[in-house]
Each structure stands twice: as C-alpha cells, then as structure tokens.
Motif scaffolding. Sequence first.
Motif, PDB file in Angstrom:
ATOM      1  N   SER A 378       0.827  -1.213   0.000  1.00 56.32           N
ATOM      2  CA  SER A 378       0.000   0.000   0.000  1.00 56.32           C
ATOM      3  C   SER A 378       0.855   1.254   0.000  1.00 56.32           C
ATOM      4  O   SER A 378       0.601   2.204  -0.755  1.00 56.32           O
ATOM      5  CB  SER A 378      -0.929  -0.020   1.216  1.00 56.32           C
ATOM      6  OG  SER A 378      -1.623   1.192   1.341  1.00 56.32           O
ATOM      7  N   VAL A 379       1.884   1.263   0.856  1.00 53.61           N
ATOM      8  CA  VAL A 379       2.787   2.417   0.900  1.00 53.61           C
ATOM      9  C   VAL A 379       3.547   2.543  -0.410  1.00 53.61           C
ATOM     10  O   VAL A 379       3.792   3.650  -0.908  1.00 53.61           O
ATOM     11  CB  VAL A 379       3.742   2.280   2.101  1.00 53.61           C
ATOM     12  CG1 VAL A 379       4.801   3.376   2.073  1.00 53.61           C
ATOM     13  CG2 VAL A 379       2.966   2.354   3.404  1.00 53.61           C
ATOM     14  N   LEU A 380       3.923   1.414  -1.006  1.00 47.64           N
ATOM     15  CA  LEU A 380       4.645   1.441  -2.274  1.00 47.64           C
ATOM     16  C   LEU A 380       3.796   2.066  -3.379  1.00 47.64           C
ATOM     17  O   LEU A 380       4.302   2.840  -4.205  1.00 47.64           O
ATOM     18  CB  LEU A 380       5.059   0.016  -2.655  1.00 47.64           C
ATOM     19  CG  LEU A 380       5.941  -0.120  -3.895  1.00 47.64           C
ATOM     20  CD1 LEU A 380       7.271   0.594  -3.670  1.00 47.64           C
ATOM     21  CD2 LEU A 380       6.181  -1.582  -4.227  1.00 47.64           C
ATOM     22  N   THR A 381       2.514   1.746  -3.405  1.00 46.36           N
ATOM     23  CA  THR A 381       1.637   2.348  -4.413  1.00 46.36           C
ATOM     24  C   THR A 381       1.519   3.856  -4.224  1.00 46.36           C
ATOM     25  O   THR A 381       1.428   4.602  -5.199  1.00 46.36           O
ATOM     26  CB  THR A 381       0.239   1.707  -4.352  1.00 46.36           C
ATOM     27  OG1 THR A 381      -0.294   1.857  -3.036  1.00 46.36           O
ATOM     28  CG2 THR A 381       0.302   0.241  -4.707  1.00 46.36           C
ATOM     29  N   MET A 382       1.534   4.308  -2.961  1.00 49.51           N
ATOM     30  CA  MET A 382       1.497   5.745  -2.727  1.00 49.51           C
ATOM     31  C   MET A 382       2.824   6.396  -3.098  1.00 49.51           C
ATOM     32  O   MET A 382       2.863   7.551  -3.537  1.00 49.51           O
ATOM     33  CB  MET A 382       1.168   6.032  -1.259  1.00 49.51           C
ATOM     34  CG  MET A 382      -0.281   5.784  -0.901  1.00 49.51           C
ATOM     35  SD  MET A 382      -0.682   6.297   0.782  1.00 49.51           S
ATOM     36  CE  MET A 382       0.136   5.015   1.707  1.00 49.51           C
ATOM     37  N   ALA A 383       3.920   5.658  -2.925  1.00 53.37           N
ATOM     38  CA  ALA A 383       5.241   6.224  -3.203  1.00 53.37           C
ATOM     39  C   ALA A 383       5.477   6.430  -4.692  1.00 53.37           C
ATOM     40  O   ALA A 383       6.266   7.301  -5.075  1.00 53.37           O
ATOM     41  CB  ALA A 383       6.329   5.323  -2.618  1.00 53.37           C
ATOM     42  N   ILE A 384       4.830   5.637  -5.549  1.00 42.51           N
ATOM     43  CA  ILE A 384       5.069   5.771  -6.989  1.00 42.51           C
ATOM     44  C   ILE A 384       4.126   6.777  -7.637  1.00 42.51           C
ATOM     45  O   ILE A 384       4.218   7.024  -8.832  1.00 42.51           O
ATOM     46  CB  ILE A 384       4.948   4.409  -7.704  1.00 42.51           C
ATOM     47  CG1 ILE A 384       3.526   3.844  -7.556  1.00 42.51           C
ATOM     48  CG2 ILE A 384       5.970   3.428  -7.179  1.00 42.51           C
ATOM     49  CD1 ILE A 384       3.323   2.532  -8.283  1.00 42.51           C
ATOM     50  N   GLU A 385       3.245   7.378  -6.862  1.00 37.91           N
ATOM     51  CA  GLU A 385       2.407   8.435  -7.409  1.00 37.91           C
ATOM     52  C   GLU A 385       3.258   9.657  -7.722  1.00 37.91           C
ATOM     53  O   GLU A 385       4.160  10.010  -6.961  1.00 37.91           O
ATOM     54  CB  GLU A 385       1.308   8.819  -6.413  1.00 37.91           C
ATOM     55  CG  GLU A 385       0.172   7.837  -6.298  1.00 37.91           C
ATOM     56  CD  GLU A 385      -0.986   8.398  -5.486  1.00 37.91           C
ATOM     57  OE1 GLU A 385      -1.467   9.499  -5.838  1.00 37.91           O
ATOM     58  OE2 GLU A 385      -1.383   7.755  -4.500  1.00 37.91           O
TER      59      GLU A 385
END
Length: 1266
Positions: A378-385
């Motif tokens: 979940s954090v990774l998906t936010m980080a690639i925004e």
Amino acid sequence: MYKPYEQKSATEEVLQGVVFAFFIVEMLIKMVALGVFGYLSNHWNKFDVFINSGKLLDYVLASFGIPWEISKALGPVRLMGREPSMRAMVKVLLDTAPMLANVLVLYIFIVHIFAVVGVQLWAGQLLNRCFLGEDIPAMYNMSLSPYYMSAFGEKVPFICSPDNKNGMLRCSDVPPYMEDGEICSSPAPHHVPELVPAVAGDSADTSCVNWNMYYNICRAGDLNPHMGAVSFDNIGYAWSTIFQVITLEGWAEIMFFVMDAHSFWSFVFFILVTIMGSFIMMNVCAVVIATQFSENMKTTTGDQGVGAGSIAHIFHKLSCWVEELYSRYYSRHNRVHPDGSRKDSSLIQAWIPFQRKLKRMVRSKLFDRVIMFVVFLSVLTMAIEHHKQPKELTSMLKICNNIFTFVFVVEMILKLMALSWRYFCDPNNIFDFAIVMISLWELIAKADGKMSVMRAFRLLRFVRLVHFLPYLKQQLLVLKITLQKAAVLCGLLVFFMLIFSVLGMQLFGDKFSYEAPNGDIITDRKNFDNLLWSMVTVFQILTLEDWNLVQSNAMAATSPWAALYFVALNVIGRHVLLNILVGIVVQSFQDRSTNEESISSVTDDETNSSSVLTQDCSAPEDKTAPTDTSDDYRSLSLIQRVLAWCKDHEEWSFYVFSPQNRFRVCLQRLISHTAFDHVILFFILLSCVTIAMERPEIDPQSMERWILDISNYVFSAVFLVEMIFKVLALGLLFGKENYCQSSWNMVDGLLVFLSFVDIFVSLASTGNNRLGILKVLRLLRTLRPLRVIKRAPKLKLAVEALIASVKPIGNIVLICCAFFFFFGILGVQLFKGKFYHCVGEDIRHINSKSDCLTANYLWKRKTYNFDSLPQALMALFVMYSKDGWMNVMYDGLDASEVDKQPVMNHNEWMLLFFIPFMVLSFVLLDMFVGVMVETFHHCQQEQKKGDEHSQKEAGEAGEDLSKVETPYYAHYSPIRQSIHTLCTSNFLDLFMTFIIVLSVLVMAFEHYNQPQWVEKLVEYSYHVATAILIIEVLLKLLAFGVLRFLNVSWNLLDVAIVIVSIISIIFNEMNVADAILINPSILRVFRILRLAQVLKAKKIRVLLKTIIKTLSQVGNICLLFMFFFFIYDALGVELFGKLECTEDNPCLALNRHANFKHFGKALLTLYQVCTGDNWSNIMKDTLRECHPGDNSCSSYLSWASPIYYSTFAVTAQFVLVNLVVAAIMQALEDSSVEEEAVHTEPAQPSPGESGTSSSTSRIRTAGPSE
C-alpha cells in the motif's frame, strides 16, 4: 483579535476590562485569605502583582493619549504560574542562570574582541560606492544615479575599493551600461553641442553610450548594506554584525562585502569568528545549558514528561474503563436474564471455539506478517504516485487502493470478532480503525484529494517492525522518551513565542510595508501584523532562517535599537530554550546506557557461570580428540594433493617465495623501514598537490596539462610498485599477516586499481567521443588522499572513532529516512503539480498556465517541489537543514490548484504540514548530538582506562617532590617583600582589571568620522595604559625573579601584551599603516586578552579550561575536517568547475567569490555550505537544466548534485560539527572534575597569580618545579 496599530473595537475593550477586573478581584481575594505578606511570599504572586500594576499603568497612559500597552506581552505568563510542570521547568531554568551568566561573560568577551577589531579595520569601508567623476546628468541632460547601482539596487550593493586599498572590486569593474538588452560601449561626446548633430546624423556611434564608465570615483556614500544594518562604523553596529556572523546566517555575504572593500585576506577574520564564536563558544553555551539542566532535573522532584505521558495515561485509563463497563454490562445481563442466557448457550458454545481460533489466527506471526506485507504494498503504491503520471497508472493505483482497503476492512472485522471490545484497548488497533474508516469514507463519498492524504498514515504501521532490529528499537525508545520529556519544554517554548510575538506586534506591527515601482503597497511576508504571522516570524527567527533580513527591516522601519529585540529572542529562545532539548536528548541516551550496563552486568555474571560449566564439560572432549598423522598421499586424488600442498605452503607469497627467501626478507625489511613510509607519504602529498591544481579551464595542449598528466602516471606507477612490494613481502590472501588482512591495505589496493582505470579511460576517451561520459571516473582520483589516513596516527584514530559511530548514526539516519518518507508521501498527496508559476515581466493578471502561455511567458516549476517522492525528499532535506525552508513553505502556502498561478497565502492551513515537520526536525537533529556524545564518551573512557596506570605512577612520583617547607621569598629584603605582597594581593588584580576595562571601553569609543578629541583621547589613554602594564611587569619581575615569573603562562601573556603594545605605538608614530598588510591599531586589541587572567571565578575558570581542552582535542577533528574537505573540494572542482552564471542561467548563490573554479574558491564555498549559510541556493544553482550547446553544463548534474550536497551536509553539518559538541561536553566534564580536585587540595599561589586563592594561603614553597 489584537492588532496594536488599529483602533480597538468596543468588544475588545469590554473583554479586556472584564479580564483585568477578574484578575484584580482574584488578587484581592488571595490577599485577604493569605494576608498581604503571605500572598507576596510566593514569587508567582509577586509577578501577578507586577502584571496587574503594568495593566493599571496602561490605563493611565491611555488616559494621557499614549496607546502603548506595557503588560500585554506579559499576560500569557500568568498561565505558566498556574501549571505545576511549567513552574518546575522555570525553576530548573532559573537554577541554570548562574552558569549561564558565566557563559554570557565569555560570549561577550569574544564578541567584543572581534567587534573592536572590525571597527579598527573596516570603519566606513562598507559605505564605499562608485560615484560619477563628472557632472554627467547636467552635461548631457541624463537621469543617472549619483553612484552606480546594480539592477537589484541596494539589495546587492556594488562596494568598491579605493586605489590605496587591496580590495577585490574596483570602479573599473563596473559592468557596461545596457539599453534594450544591448551592451553599450561608445563613449559620450565631450560637449553638449556636439551631441545634437551626432544623434541627428549617425546614431550608430553615440546612440548607445556606456554611461557606467564614468562611475570612476570610489568614495564613501551614505548607506551601508542591508539598509544600514550591516557595518563596522561604530561598536554598536559592529556588535550587531559580529553577532549575525556568529549565528552563521548571512555571514558569507558580509565577508564578501569586506573582501571587495578591503582585502581578499579578510576571509581569515571571518573564518576565525565562525570557528571561535559559533563552533566553539555557541556549542559551549549549548553544552553548559544542556549539562546544567540535566543535573538540575535529576535533583528536582516532580513528574517529568507530563504532556505526552499524561495523555497516553489518560487514554489507557479510558480504554480500560470501556472494557470494565462492557464486562459489567455482560455480567449484569446474565444475572437479569438467566433464561435468555440458557437459550443462547448453544450459540455461545458454538461461538467460543470459533472465537478462540480467530484470536489465535489474528495474534499469529503469519497473520501479522501478511498484513505488514499488504501495508508495504500500500505504501509502495502511494510512493510511486507523481505528477503527470499515465492514466493507466492512475487507474491501477485506484484499483490497488480499493483492494488494500478491502483487506484492511477484513482485518478489522476479524480482529473485532476475535477480540470484541478488547480490540479498542490497544492504541494501535484504534489507529488502524481510524485509517480504515477514513479510507471507507473516501471510497463512498469519492472525496478525491481532500482525505486521500490520510492514507499516508498507514506508513506508521511499520513502527511495529522494529522488533526485528533491536538497536533501532532502542533509538526509537530514546526518541519516545525525549518527546515525552520535551512536552513541557514545547509548552514553555509556545509561551515564549507568544510573549515575543505580542511584543513584536507592539514594536513592528504594520511597519514592514513598502511601495512597489508600480505603486502597489506590498507587505513583507515576514511581518508582525497579526498574531499568526507574528508567531510564524518568531519561529522563523528561532530557526535562524533569514532572521538577519527581518532585523534589517525592523531597524530601517523603526530604530537601530530594534536589534536588541532580535538579540534577546535569539539568545533566550535559540541558545537557552532550544539547547535544553539537547540536554533532554543526552540525558535520555545516558539513562538508556545506564540501564543497558545494569542489564549487561547481570547477564555477564550468568554467562560467566555458564561458561565455567561448559569449559568443565568440554575439557574431556578436547583431551580425547583423535589425531591422525599418517595420511596416505598416494590414495588421494590429484586435486586433493594440490589442495594439501597449497595448505602446507600458505605462508609462501604467491606459493613461490618462502618465508626464508632472501628477496622476500629484503622486501619485508624495506617496507617495515620508516624511510619507506616517509617516501610513500611524500609521494601521496605530492599527488594531493597535483589534485588541488586540477581545474577545468586548463588548456589540454598546455605545459601545465602535460606536467599534471605525467605526474599522474608517475604517482600511479610509484603506488603500484609499493603495492607489489607489499604483496610480495606479505602475501596477498594467505598467511598470518597477508596484504588483504588489513582494511587500510585494501583501500590502498583499490585506489591503485582505480588510478589505472582512470588512466585507461583518459587515454581511451581522447580519440573517442563515445567514451567521453566515462571521464566521470576521473573523480575517483580524488579519493587518493585516503592513503594519508593510515600514515597519520591522530587522523587514523579520529577516523576509527568516527567509524565506530557509523552504526548508531546509521540508525538515526534510518529514523530520519522514515520521517522523510512519511512527510514526503504526505507532501506528494498535498502539493503534486502545484509548485508551478509563471515567469514574465508583468504577471499580475496571470491566473493559470493557459494565461501564462498566451502571454508568451514561461510556465516554470520550482526547483524544490513535491511532484514525486524523490523531489519531495530533496525538498524536505533542504527544510531539515534549516536553510531555505521558509521559501519552500511559502510555495506550499501559495499553491492553489494544478496548472493555476500561485496566490499569496492561498491556504494558511498548510502551516500544519510545515511547522510540525520543523519542530520534529529539531528533535531528530539533536539525536545526532546525543549519538556523537555517547560514542565520544565511550571512546574517551576506553582511552582513559589505558592511561590510568601511568597517571598513578606519575602521581606517586609527584607526591614526593612537593614536600618542601621553606618559602622562596624568606630571604627577601623588606622593600622586595612589600613589592611581593603587592603583586600577590587582590588590590593589584582589581586595579589592573579597572585599567584594562577602562582602556577597552575607551577603545570602543572609536567610530567612523570621529572628532579629533576622541582620537587624541584614545591615543593618550593607550600610552598611559601601556606604561601601567610595563610598570606591573617590572614589579612582578622584581618580586618573583625572572625564572619564577616566566614559569607562569599568564605572565608570558602579560609580556606578550606589553611587547605588542610597544610595537603598536612605534608603528603609529612612524605612520606605516599603508605600508604593511594590517592596520597596526588592531594590535591594541590584544590587550583585551589580559582580561582573561582576571576571570578567576571558579565557574568561569572551568569554562576557560573547557575551551582550551576543546582546542587541543579539536586538532584531530580539524585534521578530519581538512581531509574530508579536500576530497569534496576536488570532487566539486571536477563536477561544477565549468558552471557559468549568465543572463540565461542566473545564479542565486554562486558568484565571483563562491564557485568551484579552482581549489581555493571551492574550499571557501564548501566551508560556507558546512556552516549551512545559503547552501540550498548553491545546490539550486547546480541543478540547472542543460540547454543545447551549453558546454558548461553536464548531463549528470541532475542526479550527482543532490547526492554530492546531501552527503556533504549530513557528514559536515550533522556528524563532524556534532563531534565538536561531544568533545566540548567531555572537556567540560574533565575540567569540572579537575577543578573540584584542585579545590579539595590546599591552595598554593603561583608567582604572578593573585586573587581569592592566593589570599587564603600566601606561602609559596620552593622545589624542583620552580
């Protein structure tokens, strides 16, 4: 509501009257209840009486038409007296006041020395401007400024140097006049009548006249830099300027002004001021406050950390109360409805086993790790925004968010089913519950952007993973304890900021406005117009970011005395309150280390007893171990024979040279000889010299380039031969003392290999442009100075101590990275795509990107932005370093929408993002201090253990040498004994102190354009004081004798001061001020050092010893600094040496003085970066976008520049500078112990030393030490 510059409303007046009446009634009730004297026995009650009296005075003044409210700023202090934790904190602060006063005395002492030197050297020189040599406006009917001003006006003044000075800027350096973007070069006609036919006939010659060439007279003007705030014209302005330099904010700009006006070598003065004033004295202040606060907190009784700890305690009580309420309700329901409980018994019997299985499942490690893995995704998906991401990625991220939300909802439901209401007893579960509810609300309401930022809080779940990293868990525990203890301090700091904010509103409210060229009234963003921005400005001053600009605005708008407000705010807020945070962090580390030692002592006892048992049990096994010496080599295979042979020949170098081989023995003798190391060290130093000579503008065909290339080949060959000799003598990989066994040898070998890689790349890329990018590998030669470490014992010790702190510092860096990562994701969610602005001539009517492009302007992104996580991390690191953070915050406050022009203060709620980040950054920065202090203390203790035995022997030997009873002055004549009595009396010290202080005060009267009588007064007082000093020295020589007199270092200082004073008088009488490099009048300032002898109070003597010990210990740290600077200096010249500042690529911080053109300029620039002064703009200048045909810009700067500056800033600002703090703290502890040891022994006066100690015992014993 309070705005002192506006007329009060009726509501505000009524409220103030009611509040004042309430406090008057409260005071009268307490006086009646306790009695007047009983009421006044409490200091806080006295303060209430003082505030009420001040408020009464306000009403009296208002009746006479004087609207100045004296007591308004002190009103918030009432609450401090009513909060027990605040009272305890203030009491501890007051207990530190005596030691703080001693530090302040030394602080003033050093500031005054440098201020007097500045007045002597540069009085009036910052007024120098280039004036017109002729009356050009009258001759040619032109509108010209009387002196040259750049396009930025007095913000960037052109300070020139007269012909009789050695300054770096002359009037001949004035840039040519520009008209319509064209550089003018034609001279003006000599007469006005000739101008008319010239213009009418042929305009090519005279239409573009270089009027700036007539600014050729350098003389003093009327205004100093920064609206007159920066100058050395008198002692007051010099004090203010030196204080600004010591705070390290804007000091480089002042240094550049002085270098332009006086001499290039003026930088030595400013380097000394920053080292002595900032790195030593300010850190001594921090250490003294931190240690005194820590000691006083240990002695006080009372709860520490009332803030955060009490909140957690209340929360825990509330959750337990909910659980107890549920259990009571459940038991009462069973008693009231026994029949219903029997009917539901079958369901309960079926539910309880299922609930137990659920409970085991949700508490299992597998379930926890699965959830953690989902959190990570979940954090990774936010980080690639990021901004301008593809639509496919956006849709994929939305789907992923829905999936993750579903998973977390299922997790929450399972835990609720398993734990029922006990789920809410765990704060982590409540936190998860809140995040899940926000995520569900976001999905149901489709609130794009507004609440999506809350998803970033999922990152905090990773705190649970720290139990896999025990040392990191300890650091987080220290951080938690620090935050709990600092809660009261934060409250006190808020009250302090509120007091100074209200005071600032009274002094400077509505006074920071100015008229723009277009007629608009513009208010400076750093103002005191309302309470919100007043508190923001005060907080900005506490971070030392651009506080000098706020001070200069205040001094220009009101009075030069406004500087006292900013000095008080800096001293009390920055140097006292914020340094208490350092004490809290250090105390937290010390408490943790003491707990660890107590635990380790218990475990050591257990392990020792168990090791004895294991040794007893394992002894028989060792004795019965079988041995087989009859190996049948014929039965072994060929490979086994080779391996066996290699094992037998491990001590052979390359399996060729045996240990007894003559050639190998000769090589071993050669490399172990001291001359061999000296020769190699000589070649290393020569190599460093050639590296320092490297610069980009060297002509490839020049002799200098040829010499540098040949020397590089020679040095590489020499180091290769050294490596071959050592490998042959020691062996490469095998043997007891092989070459690779030493890590320093491996570094040498790696550097030799990299040297030949550099040579290969340089040769291959000369004829092949495709290999040109590989020239970046030439940077590897800058690592060659690493070879010096091994051969410099002190430097090697400092580096090894630094390496020992890598692990704890690494954990702090890891915590900071998580801290940055969290705020970075928050920043991306809040500000992505919003840090763009329009660049053009008139942008008042530009509202969007389309308007900007329609007007043929440039739509540009800010250098520090939040468009992606890497960009956000770079912006946050700049804010973390406290340099340039206000500009980033202003951009965030102005950000409106994507592709919209920023609007000033569009969303002031964004202060809740930036201010908490800066507050937490203070704590994390002080964590570096705590780690370095703990590591340095551990290294010092290890070193002391090795020296204890020798110190004991020396002490025993010294005891027998001091037992002599006959005083040395017993045979003196009566006259000489009376002189001896005078020299050892307090009277002489007090008299000389009075003379020196009076002389220094008279010296401080000197100023620019002083009248003749002041000059005569200073000169005559100097002669009289010098005569008195000479008489004092002669009397002491007669009283003690030459040998005894010279045995005391203070007496040597007196002799040096007398000699310097005589030389100064001779130089002044000979009028040789212009013939030598320095002004001989500054030699008079050395007399102020005589005051150091009379500072004999115990605490001040401890501080003096601390500074002396620090200077001796800082030697190794200075070597480390020099070595570190050398490597980054050479790297900077290779990376940024070609950068040019032009109109197309303007620079914010790089200029004639600060650049990377060659080694010297790069060294000065790196020192500026090390002090944190404007380093964010220096990095911004190197992050330029490369245009086609721009040979001065390299494509790799976009990624190399952030790495270069961030690693340098972390190492220099956060590690090495804090190593100085650790050295000071250890030196203060040693000095205090020595002083206590001295005071426990009988006092014996030394020759030439008088004062309190000498008055108690006048017998000086004779002995070998005399």
